[in-house]
Design an enzyme around this catalytic site. Sequence first.
Site, PDB file in Angstrom:
ATOM      1  N   CYS A   1      -2.319   9.829  -6.371  1.00 20.05           N
ATOM      2  CA  CYS A   1      -3.443   9.579  -5.457  1.00 20.05           C
ATOM      3  C   CYS A   1      -4.437  10.732  -5.530  1.00 20.05           C
ATOM      4  CB  CYS A   1      -2.975   9.417  -4.020  1.00 20.05           C
ATOM      5  SG  CYS A   1      -4.382   9.322  -2.882  1.00 20.05           S
TER       6      CYS A   1
ATOM      7  N   LYS B   1       0.850  -1.202   0.000  1.00 21.94           N
ATOM      8  CA  LYS B   1       0.000   0.000   0.000  1.00 21.94           C
ATOM      9  C   LYS B   1       0.881   1.246   0.000  1.00 21.94           C
ATOM     10  CE  LYS B   1      -3.513   2.825   0.762  1.00 21.94           C
ATOM     11  NZ  LYS B   1      -4.511   3.107  -0.301  1.00 21.94           N
TER      12      LYS B   1
END
Length: 311
Positions: free
Chosen positions: A130, A43
């Site tokens: 992101c 992650k």
Amino acid sequence: DISTTLAGVKLPNLLFNASGVCCQTEADLKLMVESESGSLITKSATFEQRDGNPSPRYTPLPGGIGSINSMGLPNEGYEYYLNYAKNYDYSSKKPLFISLSGLSLADNVKMCEAFVAADLPCVLEINYSCPNVPGKPQMGYDLEAMEHSLSVLAPIIKKPFGIKLPPYFDIAHFDQAAAVFNKFDNLAFVTCINSVGNGLAIDFETEEALIKPKDGFGGLGGLMVLNTALANVNAFHRRLPGKQVIGVGGVVSGKEAFLHVLAGASAVQIGTQLKEEGPGAFARIAKELSDIMVAKGYKTLEDFRGKVKTL
Ligand code: DHB
């Protein structure tokens, strides 16, 4: 044979998880190690641990068309992933990729320096895309900022590394982004694509947004982004000689994995389908891709990588 080589490391097969899916905790990563994936990536890490956005923050969309998420970068903090990388069994033949997504250049510098100091065989993927942290525009759409960041990080990392990109939608943007990436010799691969940012999914009956953060806005993934993903993979495959592309977006079966390789992908990551199906997806999709290759008479991925025919 669906093996591949990425940034100089050998993967027994080309499939692995898209960062964000099944990779936040050691328990998640254990599932990835035990799966039939060819690799795994963690992650996206920030300098400090984050809880992320309020739930619901991920949901599949009706009809199998894809998913929407606004997770908000929940992660255990980079030291957790550095520790995982230090203890990882690299003799397992499954290489380890580490995603870093610092909220500032200074944070990315500190995290990269820590990984370089540890001198591990894992490969870094810097996430410039992101779309889900409130108040933080993604750097992937600011080419000057991305070039500055790369000019600082590439010499620190020294080894081959990669970057995770958002989808681009304009030919001039492909040209401009590729011109930036070609300036950095140890930038070995680009991973295309992150989610298609800031979609909105609404339930017809209740008239409510499907996820809670950001008034329901979130990144779109899954089958609905396949063609955007293929275009980005192919655009950068054509424009980045000597570099590699990891394809991600819309892979639900061996067929889409095959199309990503035809477009130019050297490896293929799976996000939404892995989230929905679980790690069994890797064995299934690997088998389907192998069967397609047998049916078409291809022995290796090199036989058809990037060989999409144009009219
Ligand atoms: C998140 C989503 C992304 O697409 C990404 O690249 C990193 C983090 C998130 O919301 O957690």
